[in-house]
Write an enzyme that holds these catalytic residues in place. Structure first.
Site, PDB file in Angstrom:
ATOM      1  N   LYS A 219       0.554  -1.207  -0.280  1.00  0.00           N
ATOM      2  CA  LYS A 219      -0.245  -0.332   0.056  1.00  0.00           C
ATOM      3  C   LYS A 219       0.843   1.031   0.131  1.00  0.00           C
ATOM      4  O   LYS A 219       1.767   0.787   0.313  1.00  0.00           O
ATOM      5  CB  LYS A 219      -1.306  -0.016   1.360  1.00  0.00           C
ATOM      6  CG  LYS A 219      -1.976  -0.763   1.055  1.00  0.00           C
ATOM      7  CD  LYS A 219      -3.278  -0.751   2.290  1.00  0.00           C
ATOM      8  CE  LYS A 219      -4.626  -2.349   1.653  1.00  0.00           C
ATOM      9  NZ  LYS A 219      -5.414  -2.062   2.798  1.00  0.00           N
ATOM     10  N   ARG A 253      -2.873 -10.062   6.022  1.00  0.00           N
ATOM     11  CA  ARG A 253      -3.071 -10.487   4.415  1.00  0.00           C
ATOM     12  C   ARG A 253      -2.004  -9.857   3.831  1.00  0.00           C
ATOM     13  O   ARG A 253      -1.786  -8.733   3.993  1.00  0.00           O
ATOM     14  CB  ARG A 253      -4.414  -9.280   4.675  1.00  0.00           C
ATOM     15  CG  ARG A 253      -5.346  -9.145   2.721  1.00  0.00           C
ATOM     16  CD  ARG A 253      -6.814  -9.009   3.018  1.00  0.00           C
ATOM     17  NE  ARG A 253      -6.920  -8.957   1.568  1.00  0.00           N
ATOM     18  CZ  ARG A 253      -6.894  -8.020   0.567  1.00  0.00           C
ATOM     19  NH1 ARG A 253      -5.894  -7.382   0.322  1.00  0.00           N
ATOM     20  NH2 ARG A 253      -7.307  -8.195  -0.920  1.00  0.00           N
TER      21      ARG A 253
HETATM   22  C1  9MG Z   1      -9.779  -6.196   0.314  1.00  0.00           C
HETATM   23  N1  9MG Z   1      -8.796  -5.735   0.919  1.00  0.00           N
HETATM   24  C2  9MG Z   1      -7.829  -4.306   0.473  1.00  0.00           C
HETATM   25  N2  9MG Z   1      -7.337  -4.011   1.585  1.00  0.00           N
HETATM   26  C3  9MG Z   1      -7.055  -4.939   2.752  1.00  0.00           C
HETATM   27  C4  9MG Z   1      -7.315  -4.498   3.624  1.00  0.00           C
HETATM   28  O1  9MG Z   1      -7.065  -3.494   4.063  1.00  0.00           O
HETATM   29  N3  9MG Z   1      -8.167  -5.239   4.686  1.00  0.00           N
HETATM   30  C5  9MG Z   1      -9.061  -6.272   4.432  1.00  0.00           C
HETATM   31  N4  9MG Z   1      -9.885  -7.112   5.542  1.00  0.00           N
HETATM   32  N5  9MG Z   1      -9.430  -6.690   3.401  1.00  0.00           N
HETATM   33  C6  9MG Z   1      -8.612  -5.697   2.128  1.00  0.00           C
END
Ligand code: 9MG
Length: 275
Positions: A219, A253
């Site tokens: 990000k 994630r």
């Molecule tokens: C779909 N998505 C994109 N970024 C995300 C994040 O930081 N957390 C979660 N739960 N989904 C995300």
């Protein structure tokens, strides 16, 4: 935590691999390639140690346009069906649309990851009927405009209050507390400073008494700090994932599964020696 017939122990951080099923990912435009390349990428992430695969057909990047219900269904349902036939893993559906939730769970998904925290019409009811865990994420604004002027007096307190409210609403509506995961939503209506304030104080989110997911992979909080293009952010990705793991994130994630799994092993080792 129980995901249909699969149990995932969350006492150490688990890694969620990202599988975006959008035309700009894994494809030369053909549906067959989108499916086959997506499956190959999922297989690689599972080999590398992913515990969950998160499948999404709507781009939620800053500035992203909305996608229609039919487009989203066409992207994710064949992938979930094929994945649940081919792999014995936990499949997460990244969506805010109730119809996509219902169809995805029928096709084999066992976790709903909703960046809009079940606030869309019918989403809460669909999630309760699905009877699977949900991840409730905080976002200020909507993806198209969310990074234009994010504002908070106290980002950690406000995000925590929002997540607490969503937990209460879900439980009042009939969801089990044991089925709820929360996520502060790094990059979703947050400035660079807001994102690092949340990471610095990540432990605060554990006061909500449910597992916490952290998603920072590739990000702009990494790119803007380091002045790195998206393909040059690996060191930054691993650094923030390691910090989140050390601060007790139950699920991380990421795109870079192999490197994150290694980082989590280092954190786990250190924690076995904690006095
Ligand atoms: C779909 N998505 C994109 N970024 C995300 C994040 O930081 N957390 C979660 N739960 N989904 C995300």
């Amino acid at each position: 935590m129980q995901f249909k017939d699969k149990f995932l122990e969350l006492s150490t951080p688990k890694v969620m691999g990202i599988l975006n099923v959008t035309p700009d990912s894994f494809s030369d435009g053909g549906t067959f390639n989108l499916l086959e390349n997506g499956l190959a990428h999922a297989a690689l992430m599972l080999e590398e140690g992913a515990d969950i695969i998160d499948i999404g057909g709507e781009s939620t990047r800053p500035g992203a346009q909305d996608v229609s219900l039919q487009q989203e269904l066409d992207r994710v349902i064949p992938m979930i069906e094929a994945m649940s036939q081919r792999f014995d893993t936990i499949i997460s559906i990244d969506t805010s649309k109730p119809q996509v939730m219902t169809e995805a769970i029928r096709a084999g998904a066992s976790l709903i990851n909703d960046v809009r925290a079940l606030q869309e019409k019918g989403a809460l009811q669909a999630a309760i009927a699905a009877n699977v865990p949900v991840c409730l994420m905080h976002m200020q604004g909507q993806p198209r405009v969310m990074q234009q002027d994010p504002h908070y007096e106290d980002v950690v307190a406000e995000v925590k209050d929002f997540l607490q409210q969503r937990i209460s609403i879900c439980i009042e509506a009939g969801m089990l507390a044991e089925q709820i995961i929360v996520d502060p939503g790094f990059g979703f209506g947050k400035s660079l400073a807001h994102n690092y304030q949340m990471l610095a104080n990540f432990e605060e989110f554990h006061k909500l008494d449910v597992p916490v997911l952290a998603g920072m992979s590739r990000k702009s909080m990494i790119g803007n700090l380091l002045q790195r293009e998206v393909t040059q952010r690996l060191a930054g990705n691993v650094a923030v994932a390691t910090i989140a793991a050390q601060k007790g994130a139950q699920i991380i994630r990421v795109h870079d599964v192999k490197e994150t799994v290694d980082a989590v092993k280092v954190v786990n080792m250190i924690n076995t020696f904690k006095k």
